[in-house]
Design a protein around this motif. Structure first.
Motif, PDB file in Angstrom:
ATOM      1  N   CYS A 187       0.815  -1.323  -0.031  1.00  0.00           N
ATOM      2  CA  CYS A 187       0.030  -0.160   0.154  1.00  0.00           C
ATOM      3  C   CYS A 187       0.897   1.333  -0.081  1.00  0.00           C
ATOM      4  N   PRO A 188       1.234   1.691  -0.958  1.00  0.00           N
ATOM      5  CA  PRO A 188       2.268   2.684  -1.355  1.00  0.00           C
ATOM      6  C   PRO A 188       1.851   4.017  -0.711  1.00  0.00           C
ATOM      7  N   GLU A 189       0.572   4.243  -0.318  1.00  0.00           N
ATOM      8  CA  GLU A 189      -0.044   5.590   0.245  1.00  0.00           C
ATOM      9  C   GLU A 189       0.241   5.623   1.639  1.00  0.00           C
ATOM     10  N   VAL A 190       0.935   4.542   2.382  1.00  0.00           N
ATOM     11  CA  VAL A 190       1.042   4.386   3.711  1.00  0.00           C
ATOM     12  C   VAL A 190       2.442   5.068   3.946  1.00  0.00           C
ATOM     13  N   ASP A 191       2.307   5.970   4.988  1.00  0.00           N
ATOM     14  CA  ASP A 191       3.698   6.616   5.592  1.00  0.00           C
ATOM     15  C   ASP A 191       3.625   6.423   7.043  1.00  0.00           C
ATOM     16  N   PRO A 192       4.192   5.247   7.732  1.00  0.00           N
ATOM     17  CA  PRO A 192       3.881   5.309   8.907  1.00  0.00           C
ATOM     18  C   PRO A 192       4.694   6.137   9.932  1.00  0.00           C
ATOM     19  N   ASN A 193       5.456   7.228   9.319  1.00  0.00           N
ATOM     20  CA  ASN A 193       5.865   7.957  10.200  1.00  0.00           C
ATOM     21  C   ASN A 193       4.720   9.593  10.252  1.00  0.00           C
ATOM     22  N   THR A 194       3.967   9.375   9.435  1.00  0.00           N
ATOM     23  CA  THR A 194       3.129  10.566   9.657  1.00  0.00           C
ATOM     24  C   THR A 194       1.671  10.076   9.796  1.00  0.00           C
ATOM     25  N   MET A 195       1.214   8.825   9.816  1.00  0.00           N
ATOM     26  CA  MET A 195      -0.112   8.147   9.863  1.00  0.00           C
ATOM     27  C   MET A 195       0.015   7.703  11.538  1.00  0.00           C
ATOM     28  N   ARG A 196      -1.348   7.511  12.260  1.00  0.00           N
ATOM     29  CA  ARG A 196      -1.284   7.109  13.458  1.00  0.00           C
ATOM     30  C   ARG A 196      -1.107   5.861  13.383  1.00  0.00           C
ATOM     31  N   VAL A 197      -0.643   5.306  14.630  1.00  0.00           N
ATOM     32  CA  VAL A 197      -0.526   3.629  14.683  1.00  0.00           C
ATOM     33  C   VAL A 197      -1.011   3.156  16.125  1.00  0.00           C
ATOM     34  N   GLY A 198      -1.529   2.102  16.264  1.00  0.00           N
ATOM     35  CA  GLY A 198      -1.678   1.700  17.596  1.00  0.00           C
ATOM     36  C   GLY A 198      -1.791  -0.004  17.604  1.00  0.00           C
ATOM     37  N   ILE A 199      -2.087  -0.305  18.894  1.00  0.00           N
ATOM     38  CA  ILE A 199      -1.949  -1.823  19.211  1.00  0.00           C
ATOM     39  C   ILE A 199      -3.329  -2.114  19.866  1.00  0.00           C
ATOM     40  N   PHE A 200      -4.138  -2.990  18.914  1.00  0.00           N
ATOM     41  CA  PHE A 200      -5.412  -3.675  19.435  1.00  0.00           C
ATOM     42  C   PHE A 200      -6.351  -2.237  19.847  1.00  0.00           C
ATOM     43  N   GLY A 201      -6.192  -1.063  18.998  1.00  0.00           N
ATOM     44  CA  GLY A 201      -7.120  -0.075  18.956  1.00  0.00           C
ATOM     45  C   GLY A 201      -6.630   1.094  19.901  1.00  0.00           C
ATOM     46  N   LYS A 202      -5.620   0.925  20.782  1.00  0.00           N
ATOM     47  CA  LYS A 202      -4.887   1.959  21.510  1.00  0.00           C
ATOM     48  C   LYS A 202      -3.755   2.689  20.818  1.00  0.00           C
ATOM     49  N   LEU A 203      -3.770   4.193  20.592  1.00  0.00           N
ATOM     50  CA  LEU A 203      -2.817   4.716  20.047  1.00  0.00           C
ATOM     51  C   LEU A 203      -1.545   4.553  20.629  1.00  0.00           C
ATOM     52  N   LYS A 204      -0.617   4.316  19.871  1.00  0.00           N
ATOM     53  CA  LYS A 204       0.628   4.178  20.399  1.00  0.00           C
ATOM     54  C   LYS A 204       1.963   5.092  19.536  1.00  0.00           C
ATOM     55  N   THR A 205       3.080   4.974  20.022  1.00  0.00           N
ATOM     56  CA  THR A 205       4.216   6.029  19.162  1.00  0.00           C
ATOM     57  C   THR A 205       4.714   4.981  18.641  1.00  0.00           C
ATOM     58  N   LEU A 206       5.580   5.293  17.538  1.00  0.00           N
ATOM     59  CA  LEU A 206       6.246   4.448  16.416  1.00  0.00           C
ATOM     60  C   LEU A 206       7.245   3.622  17.368  1.00  0.00           C
ATOM     61  N   ASP A 207       7.576   4.206  18.593  1.00  0.00           N
ATOM     62  CA  ASP A 207       8.995   3.420  19.235  1.00  0.00           C
ATOM     63  C   ASP A 207       8.647   2.509  20.035  1.00  0.00           C
ATOM     64  N   THR A 208       7.322   2.255  20.340  1.00  0.00           N
ATOM     65  CA  THR A 208       6.523   1.347  21.487  1.00  0.00           C
ATOM     66  C   THR A 208       7.166  -0.062  20.976  1.00  0.00           C
ATOM     67  N   VAL A 209       7.690  -0.788  21.995  1.00  0.00           N
ATOM     68  CA  VAL A 209       8.212  -2.189  21.716  1.00  0.00           C
ATOM     69  C   VAL A 209       6.955  -2.990  21.768  1.00  0.00           C
ATOM     70  N   VAL A 210       6.936  -3.832  20.480  1.00  0.00           N
ATOM     71  CA  VAL A 210       5.860  -4.977  20.411  1.00  0.00           C
ATOM     72  C   VAL A 210       5.910  -5.878  21.090  1.00  0.00           C
ATOM     73  N   ARG A 211       4.896  -6.650  21.485  1.00  0.00           N
ATOM     74  CA  ARG A 211       4.951  -8.014  22.427  1.00  0.00           C
ATOM     75  C   ARG A 211       4.196  -9.199  21.615  1.00  0.00           C
ATOM     76  N   GLU A 212       4.362 -10.302  21.939  1.00  0.00           N
ATOM     77  CA  GLU A 212       3.924 -11.656  21.000  1.00  0.00           C
ATOM     78  C   GLU A 212       2.388 -11.204  21.409  1.00  0.00           C
ATOM     79  N   GLY A 213       1.898 -11.690  20.088  1.00  0.00           N
ATOM     80  CA  GLY A 213       0.425 -11.960  19.955  1.00  0.00           C
ATOM     81  C   GLY A 213      -0.186 -10.288  19.502  1.00  0.00           C
ATOM     82  N   ASP A 214       0.473  -9.318  19.532  1.00  0.00           N
ATOM     83  CA  ASP A 214       0.249  -7.989  19.479  1.00  0.00           C
ATOM     84  C   ASP A 214      -0.337  -7.843  17.921  1.00  0.00           C
ATOM     85  N   ARG A 215      -1.484  -6.864  17.804  1.00  0.00           N
ATOM     86  CA  ARG A 215      -1.900  -6.413  16.520  1.00  0.00           C
ATOM     87  C   ARG A 215      -1.739  -5.091  16.213  1.00  0.00           C
TER      88      ARG A 215
END
Length: 123
Positions: A56-84
């Motif tokens: 999906c070339p329109e995606v720029d993770p540096n400018t778009m919001r991201v989250g884990i299971f519907g909770k907003l997170k920062t790009l430097d958040t460490v992921v854990r086993e089973g995260d979405r």
């Protein structure tokens, strides 16, 4: 489908891997990819390992919001086993305005359902 990123591992060393999913939804297509990343990887590294930017070339993770299971997170958040990890796109319509339009449309039909929240009207 599992994607395994190239890991720099010396002989005799083992690196713990974390399994997670990366998703991004468009009106016409849903990107959902299971990936394995090294333990301690951040959200931005998980997105890169998933191949989302290529798919999906329109995606720029540096400018778009991201989250884990519907909770907003920062790009430097460490992921854990089973995260979405979810990448959120911009809203095309204000949810409050969209609801107001739906209510007005229902009220215009003249049915009891459309009139029940108007003050002073009772049957």
């Amino acid at each position: 489908m599992t994607t395994r990123p190239e890991l720099p591992v010396a002989l005799g060393e083992t690196t713990a891997l974390v399994r997670l999913a990366v998703c991004y939804a468009r009106p016409d297509h849903v990107f959902l990819e299971d990936v394995e990343v090294p333990a301690g990887a951040s959200i931005v590294q998980a997105i890169a390992a998933s191949g989302l930017v290529r798919a999906c070339p329109e995606v720029d993770p540096n400018t778009m919001r991201v989250g884990i299971f519907g909770k907003l997170k920062t790009l430097d958040t460490v992921v854990r086993e089973g995260d979405r990890v979810e990448v959120y796109r911009q809203l095309t319509a204000d949810p409050k305005q969209a609801r107001r339009r739906r209510v007005q449309k229902t009220r215009a039909t003249g049915t009891r359902e459309g009139q029940k929240w108007i003050r002073g009207k009772s049957d």
